[in-house]
Design an enzyme around this catalytic site. Structure first.
Site, PDB file in Angstrom:
ATOM      1  N   GLY A 121       0.803  -1.221   0.000  1.00 23.78           N
ATOM      2  CA  GLY A 121       0.000   0.000   0.000  1.00 23.78           C
ATOM      3  C   GLY A 121       0.834   1.268   0.000  1.00 23.78           C
ATOM      4  N   TYR A 173      -4.705 -19.320   3.478  1.00 22.10           N
ATOM      5  CA  TYR A 173      -4.558 -18.000   2.850  1.00 22.10           C
ATOM      6  C   TYR A 173      -4.898 -18.063   1.369  1.00 22.10           C
ATOM      7  CZ  TYR A 173      -2.607 -13.578   1.302  1.00 22.10           C
ATOM      8  OH  TYR A 173      -2.455 -12.336   0.740  1.00 22.10           O
TER       9      TYR A 173
END
Length: 308
Positions: A12, A135
């Site tokens: 990010g 995951y």
């Protein structure tokens, strides 16, 4: 307006830096900034506030709860719950706030564990590898969610499948890091301690393709304007390196003179992970280009500046 979730995380931060360089308006959302994406009401409120008064509404979803192979084995329920909860909250909030394009990265561990060169047409051709089941399935489910919300609500989501990422700002602590970051940490510590050998988990033979985090960020930002498609899109170059050869490269770059010893009693994970990125190159008009050795050197330099 572009909203970036997970804006303070490894990926990010680089997405935000790229948007800043391009002069594009965006807003950051992250748990460290007070927004828990597992909470549907909080997620909807955060997006509504960020998009208030904006005609253009786009979203890049960089938030994830993730770690290395040991983290995946010991925290399987945690990984499954947190990542699936974020997907559910975000899709609902995106529909409620009128998001026009959601760019959703998916880890390549969502591919079948027996695959070697990952191709989009083979996304459903077998079970996931046990080492990444929780995951990987949660990320695979995010594509199913994208399909479902497009089918019922018309939500435009572009799912980009990314190779293992590395680069400055990565995780290096033993539990959270992937193989590359973990090896940098352990080999540097061995050099500092004067240790004569470093033990490499597993046989050292598994091959992994690595994507520099800035190439990952470039792919996600380009995804904002890419043609709409419901099918997953690979980002990669179909080239990998074995864990042992990568350890040798890292040892050379760090100037570590000791031995590298494999420990076959430890898990290897999937034997081979490379990504056919030909469709991604067509969709984005671009393909990853950063040199791996130079990227490793850059990553090591960042690590030494922040952890030495």
């Amino acid at each position: 307006m572009i909203v970036v979730t997970g804006a303070t995380g490894f990926l990010g931060q680089r997405v935000c830096a790229l948007l800043e360089r391009q002069g594009r308006p965006f807003k950051r959302i992250s748990r460290s900034m007070g927004v828990d994406l597992r909470d549907p009401a909080a997620t909807r409120a955060a997006l509504a506030a960020a998009f208030d008064g904006q005609a253009e509404r786009q979203l890049i979803h960089c938030a994830a709860h993730v770690g290395g192979i040991q983290f995946g084995l010991t925290r399987a329920a945690e990984l499954f719950h947190h990542n699936l909860a974020m997907t559910l909250s975000l899709n609902e909030a995106a529909v409620a706030t009128g998001v026009q394009r959601l760019v959703n990265p998916i880890s390549n561990c969502a591919y079948p564990g027996s695959a070697s060169l990952f191709k989009e047409a083979e996304f459903w051709d077998g079970p996931l590898h046990d080492s990444v089941l929780a995951y990987g399935f949660a990320r695979k489910a995010s594509w199913v969610g994208a399909w479902a919300y497009a089918q019922q609500h018309g939500l435009d989501t572009l799912c980009l499948i990314l190779s293992n990422m590395y680069g400055p700002g990565d995780h290096f602590e033993p539990e959270r890091s992937h193989a590359l970051g973990a090896l940098i940490h352990r080999i540097h510590e061995a050099k500092q301690a004067g240790a004569q050998e470093v033990v490499i988990w597993g046989t050292g033979t598994p091959v992994r393709e690595w994507l520099h985090v800035d190439d990952g960020a470039e792919a996600l930002v380009r995804g904002l304007e890419a043609p709409a498609t419901r099918e997953p899109v690979n980002i990669g170059v179909a080239q990998g390196i074995s864990i042992l050869d990568m350890a040798r490269l890292i040892a050379h770059e760090l100037g570590y003179p000791g031995r590298l010893v494999t420990d076959p009693s430890k898990p290897d994970g999937a034997p081979y992970k490379t990504v056919d990125g030909s469709r991604g190159a067509e969709v984005l008009g671009w393909r990853p280009s950063r040199d791996f050795r130079a990227g490793v050197r850059e990553t090591i330099d960042w690590y030494l500046q922040h952890h030495a």
